[in-house]
Design a protein around this motif. Structure first.
Motif, PDB file in Angstrom:
ATOM      1  N   LEU A 118     -17.721 -47.622 -59.609  1.00 34.09           N
ATOM      2  CA  LEU A 118     -18.135 -47.777 -58.212  1.00 34.09           C
ATOM      3  C   LEU A 118     -19.455 -47.041 -58.017  1.00 34.09           C
ATOM      4  O   LEU A 118     -19.559 -45.844 -58.316  1.00 34.09           O
ATOM      5  CB  LEU A 118     -17.063 -47.204 -57.281  1.00 34.09           C
ATOM      6  N   ILE A 119     -20.446 -47.763 -57.529  1.00 39.91           N
ATOM      7  CA  ILE A 119     -21.754 -47.160 -57.302  1.00 39.91           C
ATOM      8  C   ILE A 119     -21.945 -46.942 -55.804  1.00 39.91           C
ATOM      9  O   ILE A 119     -21.827 -47.877 -55.017  1.00 39.91           O
ATOM     10  CB  ILE A 119     -22.865 -48.056 -57.879  1.00 39.91           C
ATOM     11  N   TYR A 120     -22.205 -45.689 -55.434  1.00 37.47           N
ATOM     12  CA  TYR A 120     -22.435 -45.340 -54.034  1.00 37.47           C
ATOM     13  C   TYR A 120     -23.895 -44.947 -53.832  1.00 37.47           C
ATOM     14  O   TYR A 120     -24.510 -44.298 -54.683  1.00 37.47           O
ATOM     15  CB  TYR A 120     -21.540 -44.161 -53.603  1.00 37.47           C
ATOM     16  N   GLY A 121     -24.445 -45.324 -52.701  1.00 40.91           N
ATOM     17  CA  GLY A 121     -25.791 -44.875 -52.329  1.00 40.91           C
ATOM     18  C   GLY A 121     -26.013 -45.142 -50.858  1.00 40.91           C
ATOM     19  O   GLY A 121     -25.125 -45.668 -50.179  1.00 40.91           O
ATOM     20  N   HIS A 122     -27.195 -44.767 -50.337  1.00 43.96           N
ATOM     21  CA  HIS A 122     -27.469 -45.081 -48.932  1.00 43.96           C
ATOM     22  C   HIS A 122     -28.870 -45.639 -48.748  1.00 43.96           C
ATOM     23  O   HIS A 122     -29.814 -45.195 -49.398  1.00 43.96           O
ATOM     24  CB  HIS A 122     -27.196 -43.886 -48.005  1.00 43.96           C
ATOM     25  N   TYR A 123     -28.967 -46.643 -47.864  1.00 43.42           N
ATOM     26  CA  TYR A 123     -30.261 -47.281 -47.604  1.00 43.42           C
ATOM     27  C   TYR A 123     -30.918 -46.725 -46.342  1.00 43.42           C
ATOM     28  O   TYR A 123     -32.017 -47.119 -45.993  1.00 43.42           O
ATOM     29  CB  TYR A 123     -30.119 -48.807 -47.528  1.00 43.42           C
ATOM     30  N   ASP A 124     -30.237 -45.832 -45.636  1.00 47.47           N
ATOM     31  CA  ASP A 124     -30.871 -45.251 -44.442  1.00 47.47           C
ATOM     32  C   ASP A 124     -31.684 -44.021 -44.832  1.00 47.47           C
ATOM     33  O   ASP A 124     -31.485 -43.441 -45.910  1.00 47.47           O
ATOM     34  CB  ASP A 124     -29.827 -44.905 -43.366  1.00 47.47           C
ATOM     35  N   VAL A 125     -32.599 -43.653 -43.949  1.00 44.85           N
ATOM     36  CA  VAL A 125     -33.471 -42.502 -44.197  1.00 44.85           C
ATOM     37  C   VAL A 125     -33.530 -41.616 -42.959  1.00 44.85           C
ATOM     38  O   VAL A 125     -33.107 -42.015 -41.875  1.00 44.85           O
ATOM     39  CB  VAL A 125     -34.907 -42.949 -44.570  1.00 44.85           C
ATOM     40  N   GLN A 126     -34.098 -40.435 -43.145  1.00 40.52           N
ATOM     41  CA  GLN A 126     -34.294 -39.498 -42.041  1.00 40.52           C
ATOM     42  C   GLN A 126     -35.557 -39.869 -41.245  1.00 40.52           C
ATOM     43  O   GLN A 126     -36.457 -40.500 -41.788  1.00 40.52           O
ATOM     44  CB  GLN A 126     -34.476 -38.083 -42.602  1.00 40.52           C
ATOM     45  N   PRO A 127     -35.635 -39.443 -40.004  1.00 39.26           N
ATOM     46  CA  PRO A 127     -36.867 -39.690 -39.240  1.00 39.26           C
ATOM     47  C   PRO A 127     -38.065 -39.089 -39.969  1.00 39.26           C
ATOM     48  O   PRO A 127     -37.923 -38.085 -40.667  1.00 39.26           O
ATOM     49  CB  PRO A 127     -36.616 -38.947 -37.915  1.00 39.26           C
ATOM     50  N   PRO A 128     -39.250 -39.696 -39.808  1.00 37.08           N
ATOM     51  CA  PRO A 128     -40.416 -39.252 -40.593  1.00 37.08           C
ATOM     52  C   PRO A 128     -41.231 -38.149 -39.934  1.00 37.08           C
ATOM     53  O   PRO A 128     -42.154 -37.641 -40.541  1.00 37.08           O
ATOM     54  CB  PRO A 128     -41.252 -40.525 -40.676  1.00 37.08           C
ATOM     55  N   ASP A 129     -40.917 -37.759 -38.714  1.00 38.50           N
ATOM     56  CA  ASP A 129     -41.774 -36.792 -38.019  1.00 38.50           C
ATOM     57  C   ASP A 129     -41.768 -35.423 -38.715  1.00 38.50           C
ATOM     58  O   ASP A 129     -40.799 -35.103 -39.404  1.00 38.50           O
ATOM     59  CB  ASP A 129     -41.319 -36.633 -36.552  1.00 38.50           C
TER      60      ASP A 129
END
Ligand code: BES
Ligand code: MN
Ligand code: MN
Length: 469
Positions: free
Chosen positions: A97-108
């Motif tokens: 099972l491969i887990y990861g995330h496509y969301d990111v933190q705000p860039p400010d």
């Protein structure tokens, strides 16, 4: 001789030259593809980016289909779906099972970026973009490592979520409804870094997190500081006093019961950390780039970062912060704070402990309240399963050095749930400690990217080689 004008005066036989050129073209294509993914501003904590999160999910789904995945699906949310996929069935082969995330933190703060966060740019062998290391670049490695290797004898399952940076609520709810999604022989999470250049790591713990907003109110409305000053309470002053009671100058957290569950690492583990390429002086000068370190001085810096809980103030809101001057006593003040938790501490317990401490430290004339925004239990993982040895061998084959065991200061909320069915969760990564996660000018070194694809490819091959792990 065709190879004679290669950079660095390299000279290659013609077959090698063809391979060199095809690898270079491949890298150009890979960079183009990763850049497409990085250009999507999939900031999960800001609702204005909901459609962008959805587009990043689409990008992942398209890649999974391209890899021949079946049952590619969006689960749990329209805007921040968990992307699920199942690789081609390989009878008798282990399930990974491969887990990861496509969301990111705000860039400010945007002004501090040399090039804009969502315009990926290569400078000096580094790819700069929000998400380059956390976690899009690493998800990219995990996927491209499959493409490059023919067909590894592995039954791949994918859980790529879009809300990791906001507490993973969608995925938690999904796993509550459908716990069998995590059934596997091993779970691979590439969302961390090496401990130093050339030193890949595998992590035995992750800290948990308890994120809260503390609000104090001292009067019905703001008051004139001349008419009332000297006799009326001030919300900001009360909040500051409360915060400095919760944690004192020496780094001690004074929430009653807070350290009760904390266990010190074994002597052998502490001794092993001394052999890691980590220098407190370099950490201060090159990474923190400040004038001094803080915290509980009787513990080493690594112990403070990896094995002790924290209390941090992220921001303070309220009162007068506009241009010019205004003489006012603010009626309300709010602090955003969080605590990192270490193995044995429990999120629910810490929430109760914080609420009780606030009550205890607040004077009668102040109304204080606390709101919990999100959180995660800490995770502890035994590094004994044979799949850890295979990851070690894969790194050794590509870099000449295997994985060192380490602990992680950061959190990945869903890891305890991924471990709940008993599969070993392999926490590793291909980033470097100075990648500037969550900060301006986040980057991923191209060497890390190319090596990462090789390493995971090798790992899949080793995992598939002798059947179930
Ligand atoms: N990839 C990080 C976690 C991480 C960072 C692990 C560094 C090890 C070393 C992850 O994306 C992250 O930032 N998690 C958040 C979780 C939170 C928002 C619930 C964190 O740790 O702050
Ligand atoms: Mn991450
Ligand atoms: Mn992150």
């Amino acid at each position: 001789m065709r190879g004679s004008n290669l950079p660095g005066g390299l000279s290659l036989a013609s077959r090698d030259f063809d391979l060199y050129i095809s690898a270079a073209m491949d890298r150009e294509r890979l960079l183009r593809e990763l850049s497409e993914f990085l250009r999507i501003p999939s900031v999960s904590t800001l609702p204005v980016h909901n459609q962008d999160c959805r587009r990043a999910a689409d990008w992942v789904a398209t890649e999974l289909r391209r890899l021949g995945c079946r049952n590619v699906d969006f689960l749990g949310s329209e805007t921040h779906p968990v992307v699920w996929g199942e690789g081609p069935e390989v009878p008798g082969a282990p399930t990974l099972l491969i887990y990861g995330h496509y969301d990111v933190q705000p860039p400010d703060p945007l002004g501090e970026w040399t090039t804009p966060p969502f315009e990926p740019t290569v400078r000096d062998g580094r790819l700069y973009a929000r998400g380059a290391a956390d976690d899009k670049g690493q998800v990219f490695c995990l996927l491209k490592a499959i493409e490059g290797r023919g067909k590894p004898a592995v039954n791949f399952r994918f859980l790529i979520e879009g809300e990791e940076e906001f507490g993973s609520k969608v995925l938690f709810d999904l796993l509550k409804r459908e716990p069998q999604r995590v059934a596997a022989d091993a779970v691979l999470v590439a969302d961390m870094s090496y401990v130093a250049p050339g030193w890949p790591a595998v992590y035995s713990t992750l800290r948990g997190l308890c994120y809260a907003e503390i609000t104090v109110r001292t009067s019905k409305t703001d008051l004139h500081s001349g008419e009332y000053g000297g006799a009326a309470p001030n919300a900001h002053e009360e909040l500051c006093r409360l915060l400095t009671q919760l944690k004192s100058e020496d780094g001690q957290i004074n929430i009653p019961g807070f350290y009760g569950a904390v266990k010190r690492p074994a002597k052998a583990e502490l001794a092993a950390w001394k052999k890691l390429p980590f220098k407190e002086k370099d950490f201060l000068e090159k990474r923190v780039q400040g004038k001094g370190l803080v915290g509980l001085k009787k513990y080493s810096v690594l112990e403070r970062l990896w094995a002790l809980p924290t209390f941090e103030i992220h921001g303070i809101l309220g009162g007068f912060t506009g241009e010019g001057a205004k003489t006012v006593i603010p009626a309300e003040a709010t602090a955003k704070v969080s605590m990192r938790l270490v193995p044995n501490q429990k999120l629910k317990t810490v929430e109760r402990q914080l609420a009780a401490a606030i009550k205890r430290f607040t004077p009668k004339y102040v109304t204080a309240s606390v709101r919990f925004l999100h959180g995660a239990d800490p995770a502890q993982i035994k590094l004994t399963d044979s799949s850890f040895a295979k990851l070690d061998a894969a790194f050794k084959a590509v870099l000449g050095r295997g994985t060192v065991p380490a602990r992680a200061g950061g959190s990945i909320p869903v890891v305890p749930a991924l471990a709940s069915a008993g599969a070993p969760v392999i926490l590793t990564g291909i980033g470097l400690p100075d990648d500037r996660l969550h900060a301006p000018n986040e980057k991923l070194e191209l060497k890390q990217l190319w090596d990462g694809i090789e390493v995971f490819g090798k790992f899949y091959e080793l995992l598939g080689r002798n059947g179930s792990s």
